[in-house]
Design a protein around this motif. Structure first.
Motif, mmCIF file in Angstrom:
data_model
loop_
_atom_site.group_PDB
_atom_site.id
_atom_site.type_symbol
_atom_site.label_atom_id
_atom_site.label_comp_id
_atom_site.label_asym_id
_atom_site.label_seq_id
_atom_site.Cartn_x
_atom_site.Cartn_y
_atom_site.Cartn_z
ATOM 1 N N LEU A 1 1.244 4.839 -9.785
ATOM 2 C CA LEU A 1 0.780 3.870 -10.768
ATOM 3 C C LEU A 1 -0.603 3.330 -10.397
ATOM 4 C CD1 LEU A 1 1.466 2.251 -13.312
ATOM 5 C CD2 LEU A 1 2.501 0.537 -11.828
ATOM 6 N N GLU A 2 -0.799 3.045 -9.119
ATOM 7 C CA GLU A 2 -2.089 2.533 -8.650
ATOM 8 C C GLU A 2 -3.196 3.570 -8.863
ATOM 9 O OE1 GLU A 2 -4.700 -0.237 -7.235
ATOM 10 O OE2 GLU A 2 -2.577 -0.543 -7.657
ATOM 11 N N LEU A 3 -2.888 4.828 -8.595
ATOM 12 C CA LEU A 3 -3.892 5.879 -8.801
ATOM 13 C C LEU A 3 -4.235 6.039 -10.287
ATOM 14 C CD1 LEU A 3 -2.718 8.572 -6.237
ATOM 15 C CD2 LEU A 3 -4.811 7.210 -6.153
ATOM 16 N N GLN B 1 -5.660 5.064 2.430
ATOM 17 C CA GLN B 1 -6.039 5.757 3.661
ATOM 18 C C GLN B 1 -5.344 5.200 4.892
ATOM 19 O OE1 GLN B 1 -10.293 5.422 3.697
ATOM 20 N NE2 GLN B 1 -10.586 7.259 2.454
ATOM 21 N N GLU B 2 -4.774 4.003 4.772
ATOM 22 C CA GLU B 2 -4.168 3.356 5.945
ATOM 23 C C GLU B 2 -2.974 4.116 6.499
ATOM 24 O OE1 GLU B 2 -3.441 -0.669 4.808
ATOM 25 O OE2 GLU B 2 -5.530 -1.240 5.066
ATOM 26 N N GLY B 3 -2.244 4.778 5.673
ATOM 27 C CA GLY B 3 -1.117 5.517 6.226
ATOM 28 C C GLY B 3 -0.237 6.102 5.160
ATOM 29 N N GLY B 4 0.664 6.958 5.604
ATOM 30 C CA GLY B 4 1.587 7.601 4.686
ATOM 31 C C GLY B 4 2.828 6.754 4.484
ATOM 32 N N ILE B 5 3.771 7.353 3.818
ATOM 33 C CA ILE B 5 5.035 6.673 3.533
ATOM 34 C C ILE B 5 5.908 6.737 4.780
ATOM 35 C CG2 ILE B 5 7.060 6.688 2.037
ATOM 36 C CD1 ILE B 5 5.284 8.159 -0.050
ATOM 37 N N VAL B 6 6.324 5.573 5.272
ATOM 38 C CA VAL B 6 7.126 5.509 6.496
ATOM 39 C C VAL B 6 8.527 4.954 6.218
ATOM 40 C CG1 VAL B 6 5.175 5.368 8.072
ATOM 41 C CG2 VAL B 6 6.099 3.273 7.066
ATOM 42 N N GLU B 7 8.907 4.893 4.945
ATOM 43 C CA GLU B 7 10.216 4.369 4.579
ATOM 44 C C GLU B 7 11.294 5.395 4.935
ATOM 45 O OE1 GLU B 7 10.432 1.294 3.522
ATOM 46 O OE2 GLU B 7 8.279 1.068 3.367
ATOM 47 N N ALA B 8 12.363 4.925 5.582
ATOM 48 C CA ALA B 8 13.449 5.824 5.972
ATOM 49 C C ALA B 8 14.369 6.126 4.798
ATOM 50 C CB ALA B 8 14.250 5.210 7.116
ATOM 51 N N ASP B 9 14.639 5.121 3.996
ATOM 52 C CA ASP B 9 15.541 5.283 2.859
ATOM 53 C C ASP B 9 14.840 6.050 1.742
ATOM 54 O OD1 ASP B 9 17.827 4.917 1.282
ATOM 55 O OD2 ASP B 9 16.958 3.112 0.358
ATOM 56 N N ILE B 10 15.527 6.999 1.148
ATOM 57 C CA ILE B 10 14.940 7.823 0.097
ATOM 58 C C ILE B 10 14.589 7.013 -1.145
ATOM 59 C CG2 ILE B 10 17.104 8.567 -0.982
ATOM 60 C CD1 ILE B 10 15.700 11.399 -1.045
ATOM 61 N N GLU C 1 -12.358 0.253 -4.187
ATOM 62 C CA GLU C 1 -12.545 0.410 -2.738
ATOM 63 C C GLU C 1 -11.329 -0.105 -1.971
ATOM 64 O OE1 GLU C 1 -16.228 -1.638 -2.150
ATOM 65 O OE2 GLU C 1 -17.428 0.109 -2.705
ATOM 66 N N GLU C 2 -10.756 -1.225 -2.431
ATOM 67 C CA GLU C 2 -9.559 -1.773 -1.784
ATOM 68 C C GLU C 2 -8.385 -0.799 -1.911
ATOM 69 O OE1 GLU C 2 -8.918 -5.559 -3.639
ATOM 70 O OE2 GLU C 2 -10.654 -6.482 -2.645
ATOM 71 N N THR C 3 -8.225 -0.189 -3.074
ATOM 72 C CA THR C 3 -7.153 0.784 -3.284
ATOM 73 C C THR C 3 -7.345 1.984 -2.375
ATOM 74 O OG1 THR C 3 -6.890 0.129 -5.583
ATOM 75 C CG2 THR C 3 -6.061 2.295 -4.985
ATOM 76 N N LEU C 4 -8.558 2.482 -2.313
ATOM 77 C CA LEU C 4 -8.850 3.630 -1.463
ATOM 78 C C LEU C 4 -8.546 3.322 -0.008
ATOM 79 C CD1 LEU C 4 -9.996 6.508 -1.406
ATOM 80 C CD2 LEU C 4 -12.251 5.490 -1.080
ATOM 81 N N GLN C 5 -8.918 2.126 0.420
ATOM 82 C CA GLN C 5 -8.661 1.724 1.803
ATOM 83 C C GLN C 5 -7.161 1.627 2.075
ATOM 84 O OE1 GLN C 5 -10.490 -1.977 2.859
ATOM 85 N NE2 GLN C 5 -10.534 -1.476 5.026
ATOM 86 N N SER C 6 -6.400 1.075 1.143
ATOM 87 C CA SER C 6 -4.951 0.956 1.359
ATOM 88 C C SER C 6 -4.277 2.319 1.351
ATOM 89 C CB SER C 6 -4.325 0.040 0.309
ATOM 90 O OG SER C 6 -4.323 0.651 -0.956
#
Length: 186
Positions: A118-120, A97-106, A90-95
């Motif tokens: 890995l988490e999935l 769902q919180e948002g997509g990848i917002v990292e600027a650097d590739i 449930e904690e993984t699912l919640q994290s």
């Protein structure tokens, strides 16, 4: 037009015909009430009264194998383990769902994506493990928990402590793994 009784009965639905027939007592027949009162009721399940475990209880080889206390110990252990896995999922699912990848650097984005992958994969393994725990809990309820599915012999307590979902004794598991290796090499 007038119908005969047989013709009227044929037009009635089947459940209505049975009800009408049952309403007429047969000569010399006992009443339903007296038959029901003499019938013994079957037990609803194999479960017995709940067993309380003393604090710090650990099963030993000295006590009878799969005594009610030992079964309750492993039931509680399996339920606790299942609860932890479900909570983590449930904690993984919640994290996720919180948002997509917002990292600027590739490179950072790739790192975050690898972590998610890995988490999935870990959660998928946990899902399969939960299914095995549920099967083990069913075996506890049926009274077959702790016995090897192949030989019917008791599984060592030390093995059940290390792997509560074990279905094979150490010897049977080793035979199974040897067979897998020989057939895999073919």
């Amino acid at each position: 037009r007038s119908m005969t009784k047989a013709q009227r009965d044929k037009k009635r639905p089947a459940h209505a015909r049975k009800t009408a027939a049952a309403a007429k007592p047969r000569a010399g027949a006992k009443s339903v009430k007296s038959v029901k009162s003499k019938r013994k009721l079957a037990p609803k399940s194999r479960r017995t009264a709940p067993v309380s475990l003393p604090a710090g209880y650990r099963p030993t080889e000295k006590e009878p194998f799969m005594s009610p206390r030992m079964r309750e110990y492993f039931r509680q252990r399996l339920i606790t383990w299942r609860g932890e896995l479900v909570r983590e999922s449930e904690e993984t699912l919640q994290s996720l769902q919180e948002g997509g990848i917002v990292e600027a650097d590739i490179a950072d984005r790739a790192s975050v994506e690898t972590d998610r992958s890995l988490e999935l994969r870990t959660r998928d393994r946990a899902r399969k493990l939960i299914a095995k725990i549920d099967e083990a809990l069913e075996r506890v309820d049926k009274g077959t928990y702790g016995y090897c599915e192949e030989t019917g012999e008791p599984i060592a307590i030390s093995r059940l402590e290390a792997r509560p979902i074990a279905t094979l004794s150490i010897e049977a598991q080793e035979r199974h793994e040897r067979m897998e290796r020989t057939h895999r090499d073919d």
